[in-house]
Design an enzyme around this catalytic site. Structure first.
Site, mmCIF file in Angstrom:
data_model
loop_
_atom_site.group_PDB
_atom_site.id
_atom_site.type_symbol
_atom_site.label_atom_id
_atom_site.label_comp_id
_atom_site.label_asym_id
_atom_site.label_seq_id
_atom_site.Cartn_x
_atom_site.Cartn_y
_atom_site.Cartn_z
ATOM 1 N N LEU A 33 0.819 -1.220 0.000
ATOM 2 C CA LEU A 33 0.000 0.000 0.000
ATOM 3 C C LEU A 33 0.852 1.270 0.000
ATOM 4 C CD1 LEU A 33 -2.727 -1.101 2.583
ATOM 5 C CD2 LEU A 33 -2.770 -1.296 0.069
ATOM 6 N N HIS A 37 -3.344 4.266 -2.605
ATOM 7 C CA HIS A 37 -4.357 3.414 -1.957
ATOM 8 C C HIS A 37 -4.999 4.145 -0.772
ATOM 9 C CE1 HIS A 37 -1.526 0.141 -3.474
ATOM 10 N NE2 HIS A 37 -2.675 -0.199 -4.030
ATOM 11 N N GLN A 61 -4.924 -12.828 -12.399
ATOM 12 C CA GLN A 61 -4.805 -11.663 -13.276
ATOM 13 C C GLN A 61 -3.374 -11.425 -13.753
ATOM 14 O OE1 GLN A 61 -6.189 -8.930 -9.985
ATOM 15 N NE2 GLN A 61 -4.833 -7.494 -11.012
ATOM 16 N N GLY A 147 -8.612 3.311 -8.338
ATOM 17 C CA GLY A 147 -7.788 4.452 -8.755
ATOM 18 C C GLY A 147 -7.733 4.584 -10.273
HETATM 19 O O1 PAF Z 1 -5.887 -2.652 -9.183
HETATM 20 C C1 PAF Z 1 -5.573 -3.623 -8.466
HETATM 21 O O2 PAF Z 1 -4.798 -3.504 -7.515
HETATM 22 C C2 PAF Z 1 -6.156 -4.980 -8.781
HETATM 23 O O3 PAF Z 1 -6.290 -5.168 -10.147
HETATM 24 C C3 PAF Z 1 -7.490 -5.248 -8.044
HETATM 25 C C4 PAF Z 1 -8.587 -4.306 -8.517
HETATM 26 C C5 PAF Z 1 -7.286 -5.103 -6.549
HETATM 27 C C6 PAF Z 1 -7.955 -6.677 -8.330
HETATM 28 O O4 PAF Z 1 -7.028 -7.619 -7.896
#
Ligand code: PAF
Length: 283
Positions: A33, A37, A61, A147
């Protein structure tokens, strides 16, 4: 602040809160963070009765295993920041808790996911849709905060929410937070060498200057100017720079095409992939 490790804890706490008439703000994160954030957290605190921050490095992802392996993981420091910010719950699950079995869902994310990061990171947006849809289902958010550095991601999440039926979740997009020298805050910035860290703010500088160029040049000449200026900086290589319709993410050919126009860029600074964007028109 209470740390929740299981889905059932999260589901129970947030559904009870909603049943009691409270609003729930969700801030999904992958940890490491920073002030970007924390600006989402602050906004969520101001707008909701209860705030949940999820900290989960979502494997589905990542299309690059090395990126997943080296993604910074700083749970203790993250919790200290969240406590200080007055967060009610940090949801920090294991991979097994989130994916007891593989998530095979394929989301029809449509055109917003078929450009820029879509082709560059195959499967990335489907993975984002998988995890965010799970987080929405389990935390019953009134509002969820994202964001604008990941500008295209917000459009993809809006599309996911539409097709998965999360019509009652307000998706709140929040401005990019920058270091004093202009570099967009990102968890990946810690991977820059000191020399790269000095060079990286030039991405924003070139983008900001291009707003003036856009007043006298075509869309395509503005794109070319940005790419050639950034590529002339040592260690920098533009992966793509695309000037797009801010609603649909589709490339624009003309400045008069729509009232919302954003330039989205991805640059390799050494081997660190940085993304940023600049707004040319907004109503
Ligand atoms: O933007 C991110 O940090 C990630 O893509 C999220 C939205 C937390 C999903 O894992």
């Amino acid at each position: 602040m209470e740390i929740l490790r299981t889905v059932s804890q999260l589901d129970e706490l947030t559904s009870n809160a909603k049943a009691a008439g409270k609003s729930v703000g969700l801030v999904p994160t992958m940890g490491a963070l920073h002030n970007g954030h924390m600006s989402l957290v602050e906004r969520a605190r101001n707008e909701n009765d209860l705030v949940v921050v999820s900290v989960f490095v979502n494997p589905t992802q990542f299309n690059n295993p090395e990126d997943l392996r080296t993604y910074p993981r700083t749970e203790e420091a993250d919790c200290a920041l969240l406590r200080q910010a007055g967060v009610d719950y940090a949801f920090i699950p294991s991979v097994e808790e989130i994916y007891p079995e593989p998530d095979t869902r394929v989301f029809d994310l449509g055109p917003v996911a078929q450009v820029m990061e879509g082709p560059m990171r195959p499967g990335h947006f489907n993975g984002v849709a998988q995890i965010v849809s799970k987080l929405f289902a389990w935390s019953h958010p009134t509002r969820a905060y994202f964001g604008e550095k990941d500008f295209q991601q917000i459009a993809v999440i809006r599309r996911m929410a539409e097709i998965a039926g999360f019509n009652d979740v307000e998706i709140v997009s929040c401005p990019i937070k920058r270091a004093d020298d202009g570099l967009a805050l990102s968890s990946r910035n810690v991977r820059l060498t000191p020399e790269q860290r000095n060079l990286a703010p030039s991405i924003h500088r070139v983008l900001a200057d291009s707003v003036n160029i856009s007043k006298v040049a075509s869309v395509s000449d503005t794109e070319k100017a940005v790419v050639s200026q950034i590529n002339s900086i040592p260690q920098m290589k533009v992966e793509y720079f695309s000037i797009v319709n801010g609603y649909t993410m589709q490339p624009v050919a003309d400045w008069d095409e729509t009232d919302y126009i954003v330039g989205c860029i991805t640059v390799y600074c050494g081997d660190v992939r940085l993304i940023d964007n600049i707004t040319y028109r907004n109503k």
